[in-house]
Write an enzyme that holds these catalytic residues in place. Structure first.
Site, PDB file in Angstrom:
ATOM      1  N   SER A  81      41.385  33.897 -72.038  1.00  0.00           N
ATOM      2  CA  SER A  81      41.846  35.209 -71.565  1.00  0.00           C
ATOM      3  C   SER A  81      40.646  36.122 -71.391  1.00  0.00           C
ATOM      4  CB  SER A  81      42.795  35.832 -72.594  1.00  0.00           C
ATOM      5  OG  SER A  81      43.008  37.204 -72.293  1.00  0.00           O
ATOM      6  N   ASP A 110      54.955  21.260 -81.974  1.00  0.00           N
ATOM      7  CA  ASP A 110      54.141  22.425 -82.326  1.00  0.00           C
ATOM      8  C   ASP A 110      52.661  22.042 -82.220  1.00  0.00           C
ATOM      9  OD1 ASP A 110      52.815  24.533 -83.475  1.00  0.00           O
ATOM     10  OD2 ASP A 110      53.938  24.507 -85.364  1.00  0.00           O
ATOM     11  N   VAL A 111      51.952  22.657 -81.282  1.00  0.00           N
ATOM     12  CA  VAL A 111      50.545  22.273 -81.053  1.00  0.00           C
ATOM     13  C   VAL A 111      49.623  22.610 -82.223  1.00  0.00           C
ATOM     14  CG1 VAL A 111      50.351  22.206 -78.534  1.00  0.00           C
ATOM     15  CG2 VAL A 111      50.235  24.414 -79.719  1.00  0.00           C
ATOM     16  N   ASN A 120      47.181  24.973 -72.780  1.00  0.00           N
ATOM     17  CA  ASN A 120      47.733  26.229 -72.259  1.00  0.00           C
ATOM     18  C   ASN A 120      48.601  26.979 -73.263  1.00  0.00           C
ATOM     19  OD1 ASN A 120      49.043  28.045 -70.049  1.00  0.00           O
ATOM     20  ND2 ASN A 120      50.765  26.902 -70.948  1.00  0.00           N
ATOM     21  N   TYR A 134      44.173  37.600 -81.279  1.00  0.00           N
ATOM     22  CA  TYR A 134      44.257  36.934 -79.972  1.00  0.00           C
ATOM     23  C   TYR A 134      42.862  36.826 -79.338  1.00  0.00           C
ATOM     24  CZ  TYR A 134      46.127  36.097 -75.222  1.00  0.00           C
ATOM     25  OH  TYR A 134      46.431  35.567 -73.992  1.00  0.00           O
ATOM     26  N   LYS A 184      40.781  33.368 -78.381  1.00  0.00           N
ATOM     27  CA  LYS A 184      40.388  33.040 -77.005  1.00  0.00           C
ATOM     28  C   LYS A 184      38.862  32.925 -76.881  1.00  0.00           C
ATOM     29  CE  LYS A 184      44.563  32.813 -75.345  1.00  0.00           C
ATOM     30  NZ  LYS A 184      45.118  31.508 -74.963  1.00  0.00           N
TER      31      LYS A 184
HETATM   32  N1  LIG Z   1      50.398  36.206 -69.316  1.00  0.00           N
HETATM   33  C1  LIG Z   1      49.156  36.685 -69.347  1.00  0.00           C
HETATM   34  O1  LIG Z   1      48.886  37.820 -68.892  1.00  0.00           O
HETATM   35  C2  LIG Z   1      48.035  35.846 -69.878  1.00  0.00           C
HETATM   36  C3  LIG Z   1      46.738  36.343 -69.706  1.00  0.00           C
HETATM   37  C4  LIG Z   1      45.671  35.591 -70.203  1.00  0.00           C
HETATM   38  C5  LIG Z   1      45.907  34.393 -70.842  1.00  0.00           C
HETATM   39  N2  LIG Z   1      47.187  33.943 -71.007  1.00  0.00           N
HETATM   40  C6  LIG Z   1      47.354  32.672 -71.714  1.00  0.00           C
HETATM   41  O2  LIG Z   1      48.029  31.743 -70.894  1.00  0.00           O
HETATM   42  C7  LIG Z   1      48.773  30.837 -71.701  1.00  0.00           C
HETATM   43  C8  LIG Z   1      50.222  30.793 -71.224  1.00  0.00           C
HETATM   44  O3  LIG Z   1      50.759  32.104 -71.344  1.00  0.00           O
HETATM   45  P1  LIG Z   1      52.139  32.537 -70.674  1.00  0.00           P
HETATM   46  O4  LIG Z   1      51.983  33.966 -70.303  1.00  0.00           O
HETATM   47  O5  LIG Z   1      52.561  31.546 -69.651  1.00  0.00           O
HETATM   48  O6  LIG Z   1      53.096  32.462 -71.978  1.00  0.00           O
HETATM   49  P2  LIG Z   1      54.674  32.163 -72.119  1.00  0.00           P
HETATM   50  O7  LIG Z   1      55.064  32.886 -73.358  1.00  0.00           O
HETATM   51  O8  LIG Z   1      55.375  32.471 -70.835  1.00  0.00           O
HETATM   52  O9  LIG Z   1      54.708  30.565 -72.363  1.00  0.00           O
HETATM   53  C9  LIG Z   1      54.095  30.044 -73.506  1.00  0.00           C
HETATM   54  C10 LIG Z   1      54.309  28.546 -73.570  1.00  0.00           C
HETATM   55  O10 LIG Z   1      53.664  28.073 -74.771  1.00  0.00           O
HETATM   56  C11 LIG Z   1      54.596  27.352 -75.559  1.00  0.00           C
HETATM   57  N3  LIG Z   1      54.282  27.477 -76.987  1.00  0.00           N
HETATM   58  C12 LIG Z   1      54.247  28.605 -77.752  1.00  0.00           C
HETATM   59  N4  LIG Z   1      53.958  28.292 -79.024  1.00  0.00           N
HETATM   60  C13 LIG Z   1      53.803  26.934 -79.077  1.00  0.00           C
HETATM   61  C14 LIG Z   1      53.520  25.996 -80.104  1.00  0.00           C
HETATM   62  N5  LIG Z   1      53.322  26.389 -81.375  1.00  0.00           N
HETATM   63  N6  LIG Z   1      53.461  24.682 -79.779  1.00  0.00           N
HETATM   64  C15 LIG Z   1      53.664  24.272 -78.506  1.00  0.00           C
HETATM   65  N7  LIG Z   1      53.929  25.102 -77.486  1.00  0.00           N
HETATM   66  C16 LIG Z   1      54.003  26.420 -77.768  1.00  0.00           C
HETATM   67  C17 LIG Z   1      55.951  27.944 -75.214  1.00  0.00           C
HETATM   68  O11 LIG Z   1      56.995  27.028 -75.571  1.00  0.00           O
HETATM   69  C18 LIG Z   1      55.775  28.133 -73.707  1.00  0.00           C
HETATM   70  O12 LIG Z   1      55.983  26.901 -73.053  1.00  0.00           O
HETATM   71  C19 LIG Z   1      48.598  31.317 -73.148  1.00  0.00           C
HETATM   72  O13 LIG Z   1      47.583  30.593 -73.788  1.00  0.00           O
HETATM   73  C20 LIG Z   1      48.182  32.763 -72.965  1.00  0.00           C
HETATM   74  O14 LIG Z   1      47.449  33.235 -74.084  1.00  0.00           O
HETATM   75  C21 LIG Z   1      48.253  34.641 -70.533  1.00  0.00           C
END
Ligand SMILES: NC(=O)c1ccc[n+]([C@@H]2O[C@H](COP(=O)([O-])OP(=O)(O)OC[C@H]3O[C@@H](n4cnc5c(N)ncnc54)[C@H](O)[C@@H]3O)[C@@H](O)[C@H]2O)c1
Length: 251
Positions: free
Chosen positions: A145, A66-67, A93, A158, A162
């Site tokens: 984001s 857990d990060v 990430n 959120y 960010k």
């Molecule tokens: N999908 C989008 O449109 C989007 C847009 C802007 C930013 N982001 C950002 O990009 C990043 C990745 O998003 P995604 O869409 O791939 O999400 P996702 O839900 O597909 O994957 C999230 C990843 O984070 C891990 N994770 C979640 N909580 C955690 C914790 N407490 N400790 C360790 N790992 C943890 C999960 O296990 C998974 O590997 C995030 O920071 C998200 O905010 C996503």
């Protein structure tokens, strides 16, 4: 990147989505990839990521960490240094959403999002920085984001997390520049992953009308920008925010 020999890259939240795409973009022989995730223990996504990396001829290992847990992150990073001797790249990430309008937002949802999205970056950077300073080399990229820049109704927690990541990154960029450590942010727009798959159709359609390039982004679109920021070509770029959003926001 780094010196001769094996380089080491740590990616948080690497089991799926954008994290997995970043790992696959970076995967090459000579790079040891270490990632973490916090999926339910029965979810096989992390093992799938490892198989995909191995198919690309690189090595990957992971732990369920857990990060947002400062002590657990310190132990995880310490283990990486013990096993592999260095940390060249850190990609912050991992992230979550707990959306609600401000007046209905539970304190727990505020705390969870700030901890997993923002405190995590502090935890990881602090744990990796000592090793990077000793090496006189480091590349840190944090995934923020578009919402952190322009805000979004229903995402105050959120957006705050960010936006905070950008301030954190710029401070880190200034503190560690003399040690040849760069820190930058990639700010994606609307990217198709599990995180956005849960959005109602009308919300997705509304996003699409705001994107000049008229398509959702892919995790690979984001991964390309991350790869650039850790490359030699980006050695003189620090404290910056690179927008990967199809033109949704031009900043
Ligand atoms: N999908 C989008 O449109 C989007 C847009 C802007 C930013 N982001 C950002 O990009 C990043 C990745 O998003 P995604 O869409 O791939 O999400 P996702 O839900 O597909 O994957 C999230 C990843 O984070 C891990 N994770 C979640 N909580 C955690 C914790 N407490 N400790 C360790 N790992 C943890 C999960 O296990 C998974 O590997 C995030 O920071 C998200 O905010 C996503």
């Amino acid at each position: 990147m780094g010196e001769n020999g094996e380089r080491v890259a740590i990616i948080t939240g690497g089991s799926k989505g954008i994290g997995r795409a970043i790992i696959l973009e970076l995967a090459e022989p000579g790079l040891q990839i270490v990632f973490n995730h916090f999926d339910p223990p029965e979810d096989g996504s992390a093992d799938e990521t490892v198989s995909m990396v191995e198919a690309a001829g690189a090595h990957a290992e992971y732990a369920r960490v857990d990060v947002s847990d400062h002590g657990a992150v310190k132990e995880f990073m310490g283990g990486v240094v013990e096993r592999h001797g260095r940390i060249d790249v850190l990609i912050n990430n991992a992230g979550i959403t707990r959306d609600n309008f401000l007046m209905r937002m539970k304190e727990g949802d505020w705390d969870a999002v700030l901890s997993v999205n923002l405190k995590s970056a502090f935890n990881c950077i602090q744990a990796a920085a000592r090793t990077m300073m000793k090496q006189h080399y480091g590349r840190i990229v944090s995934i923020a984001s578009v919402v952190g820049i322009q805000g979004n109704a229903g995402q105050a927690n959120y957006a705050a997390s960010k936006a905070g990541m950008i301030g954190l990154t710029r401070s880190v960029a200034k503190e560690f520049a003399s040690r040849n450590i760069t820190a930058n942010v990639v700010a994606p727009g609307y990217i198709e992953t599990e995180m956005t798959a849960i959005l109602p159709e009308e919300v997705k359609e509304a996003y699409m009308t705001t994107i000049p390039l008229a398509r959702a982004g892919t995790p690979e679109d984001v991964a390309g920008a991350v790869k650039f920021l850790i490359s030699e070509e980006a050695a003189y770029i620090t404290g910056q925010v690179i927008h990967v959003n199809g033109g949704m926001l031009m900043a």
